[in-house]
Design a protein around this motif. Structure first.
Motif, PDB file in Angstrom:
ATOM      1  N   LYS A  32       0.836  -1.205   0.000  1.00  0.00           N
ATOM      2  CA  LYS A  32       0.000   0.000   0.000  1.00  0.00           C
ATOM      3  C   LYS A  32       0.874   1.260   0.000  1.00  0.00           C
ATOM      4  CE  LYS A  32      -3.783   2.329   2.260  1.00  0.00           C
ATOM      5  NZ  LYS A  32      -4.685   2.414   3.397  1.00  0.00           N
ATOM      6  N   ASN A  35       2.080   2.023  -3.312  1.00  0.00           N
ATOM      7  CA  ASN A  35       0.974   2.173  -4.267  1.00  0.00           C
ATOM      8  C   ASN A  35       0.826   0.973  -5.206  1.00  0.00           C
ATOM      9  OD1 ASN A  35       0.060   4.720  -3.346  1.00  0.00           O
ATOM     10  ND2 ASN A  35       1.810   5.662  -4.376  1.00  0.00           N
ATOM     11  N   LYS A  36       1.190  -0.211  -4.730  1.00  0.00           N
ATOM     12  CA  LYS A  36       1.001  -1.439  -5.522  1.00  0.00           C
ATOM     13  C   LYS A  36      -0.423  -1.969  -5.383  1.00  0.00           C
ATOM     14  CE  LYS A  36       5.828  -2.848  -5.417  1.00  0.00           C
ATOM     15  NZ  LYS A  36       6.797  -3.846  -4.936  1.00  0.00           N
ATOM     16  N   LYS A  38      -4.489  -0.542  -3.778  1.00  0.00           N
ATOM     17  CA  LYS A  38      -5.232   0.648  -3.338  1.00  0.00           C
ATOM     18  C   LYS A  38      -5.437   0.624  -1.828  1.00  0.00           C
ATOM     19  CE  LYS A  38      -9.354   3.349  -4.224  1.00  0.00           C
ATOM     20  NZ  LYS A  38     -10.567   3.471  -5.032  1.00  0.00           N
ATOM     21  N   THR A  72      -7.387  -3.765  -5.373  1.00  0.00           N
ATOM     22  CA  THR A  72      -6.297  -3.454  -6.293  1.00  0.00           C
ATOM     23  C   THR A  72      -6.496  -2.075  -6.906  1.00  0.00           C
ATOM     24  OG1 THR A  72      -7.417  -4.505  -8.156  1.00  0.00           O
ATOM     25  CG2 THR A  72      -5.951  -5.904  -6.843  1.00  0.00           C
ATOM     26  N   ASN A  73      -5.452  -1.553  -7.515  1.00  0.00           N
ATOM     27  CA  ASN A  73      -5.525  -0.223  -8.130  1.00  0.00           C
ATOM     28  C   ASN A  73      -6.473  -0.177  -9.323  1.00  0.00           C
ATOM     29  OD1 ASN A  73      -3.731   0.980  -6.310  1.00  0.00           O
ATOM     30  ND2 ASN A  73      -1.964   0.258  -7.472  1.00  0.00           N
ATOM     31  N   ASP A  74      -6.753  -1.328  -9.922  1.00  0.00           N
ATOM     32  CA  ASP A  74      -7.677  -1.360 -11.065  1.00  0.00           C
ATOM     33  C   ASP A  74      -9.117  -1.636 -10.645  1.00  0.00           C
ATOM     34  OD1 ASP A  74      -7.445  -4.038 -10.420  1.00  0.00           O
ATOM     35  OD2 ASP A  74      -6.779  -4.683 -12.403  1.00  0.00           O
TER      36      ASP A  74
END
Length: 133
Positions: A32, A35-36, A38, A72-74
């Protein structure tokens, strides 16, 4: 010490059922920070079967509490359980979870000689292949 030699661990004033779970938490904190991922949360609870009453007898709901839910970021969501071994009870709950929810469920363990965190199924497959050789 737990049934499967798990040692309860406290980190950041959070009680973990095992050192393995605590290690994964530390890995998520780092992910986190970099930034790997969210975000993530601890101990998400899922109802696998609602409570019910039949023939005058009441039955409690069947629930499953995972170790982590990772965002996840996506925008995807993954459920993670840290395990050294899958118990028969967990195998049943895993099947019910897969039937009732669309989130991927990952059973993770840490094996240094295979690069660190690895899915338990993948580790079992590696061991089976090694035995055949």
């Amino acid at each position: 010490m737990g049934k499967y030699a798990n040692i309860k661990t406290v980190y950041n004033n959070i009680k973990f059922d095992s050192k393995l779970e605590c290690q994964f938490y530390i890995t998520l904190l780092q992910a986190k920070k970099e930034n790997k991922i969210k975000d993530f949360d601890l101990q998400p609870k899922f109802i696998l079967q609602d409570k019910f009453e039949k023939h005058g007898k009441k039955y409690r709901a069947i629930t499953y509490t995972a170790d982590f839910r990772i965002y996840t970021n996506d925008g995807k969501c993954h459920i993670v359980d840290c395990k050294g071994v899958e118990t028969n009870e967990f195998k049943i709950k895993k099947k019910l979870f897969i039937k009732n929810f669309d989130f991927p469920l990952h059973c993770m363990t840490y094996i240094a000689k295979y690069g660190g965190w690895i899915e338990l199924d993948e580790y079992r497959n590696i061991r089976k292949k090694a035995k055949k050789m």
